[in-house]
Design an enzyme around this catalytic site. Structure first.
Site, PDB file in Angstrom:
ATOM      1  N   PRO A   2       6.962  30.581  11.897  1.00 32.98           N
ATOM      2  CA  PRO A   2       5.514  30.488  11.804  1.00 32.98           C
ATOM      3  C   PRO A   2       4.807  31.090  13.013  1.00 32.98           C
ATOM      4  O   PRO A   2       5.387  31.259  14.078  1.00 32.98           O
ATOM      5  CB  PRO A   2       5.266  28.989  11.723  1.00 32.98           C
ATOM      6  CG  PRO A   2       6.419  28.382  12.435  1.00 32.98           C
ATOM      7  CD  PRO A   2       7.586  29.300  12.226  1.00 32.98           C
ATOM      8  N   PRO A  37      12.608  29.737  11.029  1.00 30.20           N
ATOM      9  CA  PRO A  37      13.459  30.618  11.832  1.00 30.20           C
ATOM     10  C   PRO A  37      12.977  30.648  13.283  1.00 30.20           C
ATOM     11  O   PRO A  37      11.837  31.033  13.562  1.00 30.20           O
ATOM     12  CB  PRO A  37      13.290  31.991  11.183  1.00 30.20           C
ATOM     13  CG  PRO A  37      12.633  31.747   9.862  1.00 30.20           C
ATOM     14  CD  PRO A  37      11.913  30.451   9.967  1.00 30.20           C
ATOM     15  N   ARG A  42       5.892  32.195  16.934  1.00 26.13           N
ATOM     16  CA  ARG A  42       4.946  32.829  17.864  1.00 26.13           C
ATOM     17  C   ARG A  42       3.774  31.888  18.041  1.00 26.13           C
ATOM     18  O   ARG A  42       3.280  31.304  17.087  1.00 26.13           O
ATOM     19  CB  ARG A  42       4.374  34.132  17.303  1.00 26.13           C
ATOM     20  CG  ARG A  42       5.363  35.098  16.745  1.00 26.13           C
ATOM     21  CD  ARG A  42       5.924  36.008  17.837  1.00 26.13           C
ATOM     22  NE  ARG A  42       6.775  37.010  17.240  1.00 26.13           N
ATOM     23  CZ  ARG A  42       8.015  36.784  16.808  1.00 26.13           C
ATOM     24  NH1 ARG A  42       8.540  35.598  16.907  1.00 26.13           N
ATOM     25  NH2 ARG A  42       8.735  37.752  16.289  1.00 26.13           N
ATOM     26  N   ARG A  73       8.365  25.817   1.418  1.00 23.99           N
ATOM     27  CA  ARG A  73       8.728  24.498   1.925  1.00 23.99           C
ATOM     28  C   ARG A  73       8.072  23.413   1.076  1.00 23.99           C
ATOM     29  O   ARG A  73       7.008  23.608   0.518  1.00 23.99           O
ATOM     30  CB  ARG A  73       8.325  24.373   3.385  1.00 23.99           C
ATOM     31  CG  ARG A  73       9.193  25.276   4.254  1.00 23.99           C
ATOM     32  CD  ARG A  73       8.548  25.579   5.590  1.00 23.99           C
ATOM     33  NE  ARG A  73       9.336  26.551   6.310  1.00 23.99           N
ATOM     34  CZ  ARG A  73       9.096  27.862   6.272  1.00 23.99           C
ATOM     35  NH1 ARG A  73       8.119  28.339   5.533  1.00 23.99           N
ATOM     36  NH2 ARG A  73       9.832  28.699   6.956  1.00 23.99           N
TER      37      ARG A  73
END
Length: 130
Positions: A2, A37, A42, A73
């Protein structure tokens, strides 16, 4: 992904350590790997100079967090993560909230992979750590 954007009004400058806030938010996401991931996380903070809160008559302040994630999700996961990130924000600004008028908010933006373009070799570093 994200990607996290923390927008905050310039009248909060010096009230908290924004880099520390970003690191804490990132840690919430890192702790939930592999749901997100790690190599794609960021975060950035953007101080706003041009803004008006309500009628602009007071020195009100705000912090707005935008968390962008890819689709896929469950609602439970999204709720839990948003609540955890928002708790970090609320905790970070708790003393400021007691001293001045302050609005805190978080917005989750979920998008499909189509229409996004990415090239990232950071993921490889984290794959080697596993």
């Amino acid at each position: 992904m994200p990607h996290i954007t923390v927008e905050y009004t310039d009248n909060l400058q010096g009230e908290t350590d924004m880099r520390s806030l970003l690191a804490k938010i990132n840690q919430v996401l890192i702790d939930r790997a592999p749901l997100f991931p790690v190599g794609g996380i960021r975060s950035r903070a953007i101080m706003l100079h041009d803004y008006v809160v309500v009628d602009g008559a007071e020195d009100d302040a705000f912090v707005h967090v935008i968390m962008k994630i890819g689709a896929g999700r469950t609602e439970e996961v999204k709720t839990e993560v948003c609540e955890a990130v928002f708790a970090v924000v609320c905790d970070t600004f708790a003393d400021v909230f007691e001293r001045r008028y302050l609005a805190l908010s978080l917005e989750l933006v979920e998008f499909a992979e189509g229409g996004t373009y990415k090239k990232n070799n950071i993921h490889e570093r984290y794959k080697r750590r596993s």
